[in-house]
Write a protein that holds these residues in place. Structure first.
Motif, short mmCIF file in Angstrom:
data_model
loop_
_atom_site.label_atom_id
_atom_site.label_comp_id
_atom_site.label_asym_id
_atom_site.label_seq_id
_atom_site.Cartn_x
_atom_site.Cartn_y
_atom_site.Cartn_z
N SER A 5 0.83 -1.19 0.00
CA SER A 5 0.00 0.00 0.00
C SER A 5 0.87 1.25 0.00
N HIS A 6 0.29 2.34 -0.46
CA HIS A 6 0.98 3.62 -0.44
C HIS A 6 0.02 4.71 0.08
N GLN A 7 0.61 5.75 0.61
CA GLN A 7 -0.14 6.97 0.92
C GLN A 7 -0.24 7.72 -0.41
N ALA A 8 -1.35 7.54 -1.10
CA ALA A 8 -1.52 8.07 -2.45
C ALA A 8 -2.40 9.31 -2.43
N HIS A 9 -1.81 10.45 -2.75
CA HIS A 9 -2.58 11.70 -2.75
C HIS A 9 -1.89 12.71 -3.64
N LEU A 10 -2.67 13.57 -4.29
CA LEU A 10 -2.13 14.60 -5.17
C LEU A 10 -1.95 15.93 -4.43
N LYS A 11 -2.76 16.14 -3.39
CA LYS A 11 -2.62 17.33 -2.56
C LYS A 11 -1.46 17.13 -1.60
N LYS A 12 -0.68 18.18 -1.40
CA LYS A 12 0.48 18.05 -0.54
C LYS A 12 0.08 17.83 0.91
N TRP A 13 0.84 16.97 1.55
CA TRP A 13 0.73 16.73 2.98
C TRP A 13 1.41 17.88 3.70
N PRO A 14 0.83 18.39 4.80
CA PRO A 14 1.51 19.46 5.53
C PRO A 14 2.94 19.07 5.88
N GLY A 15 3.88 19.92 5.49
CA GLY A 15 5.29 19.62 5.75
C GLY A 15 6.00 19.03 4.54
N ASP A 16 5.24 18.58 3.53
CA ASP A 16 5.89 18.07 2.33
C ASP A 16 6.59 19.22 1.61
N LEU A 17 7.80 19.00 1.18
CA LEU A 17 8.57 20.03 0.50
C LEU A 17 8.44 19.92 -1.01
#
Length: 548
Positions: A131-143
């Motif tokens: 499984s993956h954390q799949a998302h197009l919106k940035k996660w808070p803290g993602d650079l």
């Protein structure tokens, strides 16, 4: 104590041998470099680890899942200069070393947070689900980029080579899906291994806890049956979690479901559906989703085992609280039998079992006999409370030592989000691999070198062309020789699983320490009212393959 310079990790405790106290030592040796894993694992933010014998040579391969959402400079540590590294796959050479397979299709860049090896098509080899954390919106803290890679299903060709068969499988939920543990079990008794794809609810503005129960329809095709099986569904209304387990806890042979974080428990109705059983943790705050609990502090991880050797299944829950919290601890629940409805009754024995409050998160939970003394220990993937040694039962309660502190680095904070326990070198002792989150420090393969712990038996099911041939969900019991089925002569109980805990996976093998008995009787009860297999006078100190 600096773990990077420490070669042997030691936990000591006094046990009683007659009237003479004897010092027993659990020892682990850091063999990361010796095993060929030091250099290939530079440049990772490790989050998942899975052991499984992919090529059928009886030695488990190693999958390491990574997060690749930071700038390259974050990963360029300890001489590494090429930035973020993808998921890793290593072939076990059978001589204590591993070699990297860079062509394996699991080696993608994403945010991996779960995986397992299992024979989903019943052809005799182990396929793989991740499984993956799949998302197009940035996660808070993602650079940089968000998580691009999604869930993946890999088919084994029988030689340990994998082919990506995700597209038509039904396990890909597109974006967003914040995948965590990948639970594998046969929930409906049709002999095909199903999957519960877990989603978290820690970032509700991206995705919000909508886990999926996937029924195996054959030929590596799966159908979403979450709603019809009785589980909640829908964004912000579905079942969310951070690890857990899918084991039979009421003794009817049908697997039940527990999701940590939300701490919701579901009992199998034995007809393809489940009913929820009220279960309360000590502090409801840590069961709430991120839309309410803004502290990023939750219960996390859980696993099962027979801690008191009475033949039924107890379980342990861990925590994902704030790093500086004074509340870090495990929670131990003892099985008290069933009520009149057949629902299990559990008692919180945490304090009675001498489980105190100790520093550090305990995220991934594993229950096994680390020192092969015949008692199930509690293990975590956390350096601050690594092993809780089982000292035996007093007045009906299993008692545990203060946990072994595996040490810390003077400059950074070691953090094994996941981990995997397995006997990678087949010497009869359970070893550990910790995928290091911080690129400044190294991932670690810790080889169990505990002295006087050479007596064991590992039991693996190899049921020919039978469905669920590796017996996932089977209850394995061992007894003194010529005493099959006698409770007073029971030596241990284990339910075979491959992905309980949190964000990691392990082999479908029942491991028992057998310190006194040279021969044992074995009874295996297959899940869902399946057949019972037995074997008499099996010699210890081997990987015993039970064949139909």
């Amino acid at each position: 104590m600096n773990i990077s310079s420490l070669k042997v990790l030691v936990i000591s405790s006094l046990i009683s041998l007659g009237s003479v106290p004897v010092l027993a030592q659990i020892k682990f040796e850091d063999v990361t470099e010796k095993a060929g894993l030091l250099e290939p694992l530079k440049g990772i933010a490790g989050h998942c680890a899975v052991f499984g014998d992919a090529n059928g040579d009886d030695y488990p391969e190693l999958f390491v899942g990574t997060f690749t959402h930071f700038e390259d400079s974050v990963y360029n540590q300890r001489g590494h200069t090429t930035g973020k590294e993808p998921n890793k796959f290593f072939i076990n050479k059978g001589n204590g070393t591993f070699v990297e397979d860079k062509e394996c299709p699991v080696c993608v860049k994403g945010k991996n947070s779960g995986g397992a090896f299992a024979d989903f098509d019943n052809d005799g080899d182990l396929d793989m689900i991740i499984s993956h954390q799949a998302h197009l919106k940035k996660w808070p803290g993602d650079l940089l980029e968000a998580g691009i890679e999604r869930n993946m299903l890999l088919e084994n060709d029988g030689k340990g080579n994998f082919r990506n068969v995700t597209f038509h499988s039904g396990i890909d939920f597109w974006y967003p899906f914040m995948g965590r543990s990948t639970f594998v079990f046969d929930y409906d008794g049709d002999g095909l291994l199903d999957i519960f794809m877990q989603e978290d609810f820690t970032l509700g503005d991206i995705s919000a806890g909508n886990s999926h129960l996937l029924k195996n329809m054959g030929n590596l095709k799966f159908k979403d049956v979450t709603k019809e099986a009785g589980f909640p569904t829908g964004s912000e209304h579905g079942l969310y979690g951070l690890g857990g387990f899918v084991d039979d806890i009421n003794g009817d042979s049908w697997p039940d479901v527990f999701f940590s974080h939300s701490c919701r428990l579901f009992i199998n109705n034995r007809n393809g559906t489940f009913r929820e059983l009220t279960f309360k943790m000590p502090d409801v705050k840590y069961t709430l989703p991120s839309s309410i609990n803004k502290d990023y502090a939750y219960y996390c991880g859980a696993n099962t085992g027979d801690l008191d050797n009475d033949g039924d299944i107890d379980f342990v829950v861990g925590d994902h609280l704030e790093f500086d919290s004074t509340k870090h601890r495990l929670f131990v629940f003892q099985n008290q039998g069933n009520d009149a409805k057949g629902d299990p009754i559990f008692k919180d024995i945490t304090k009675d079992a001498d489980i105190g409050i100790f520093g550090g998160r305990a995220i991934y939970i594993h229950i096994t006999d680390i020192d092969n003394d015949g008692k199930m220990d509690i293990c975590t993937s956390r350096f601050k409370n690594f092993i809780y040694k089982n000292n035996g039962v007093e007045n009906g309660i299993p008692k545990f030592d203060k946990p072994f502190d595996a040490g810390s680095n003077d400059k950074i904070m070691n953090y094994w989000a996941g981990g995997s326990f397995a006997d990678y070198d087949r010497d009869g002792r359970i070893d550990f691999f910790g995928p290091e989150w911080y690129p400044e420090d190294k991932a670690r393969l810790l080889r169990n070198v505990t002295p006087n712990a050479e007596n064991y038996i590992d039991i693996k099911l190899a049921l020919g062309k039978a469905s669920n041939r590796n017996g996932i969900g089977a209850k394995v019991e061992i007894f003194k020789a010529s005493s099959l089925g006698k409770p007073e002569d029971r030596l241990g109980t284990h339910i075979i699983s491959v992905a309980n805990g949190y964000s990691s996976g392990y082999e479908a093998i029942a491991h028992f320490g057998v310190p006194k008995d040279e021969y044992v009787d074995i009874r295996v009860t297959m899940p869902c009212n399946g057949p019972v297999y037995t074997a008499a006078r099996v010699k210890r100190n081997q990987l015993f393959k039970l064949k139909k």
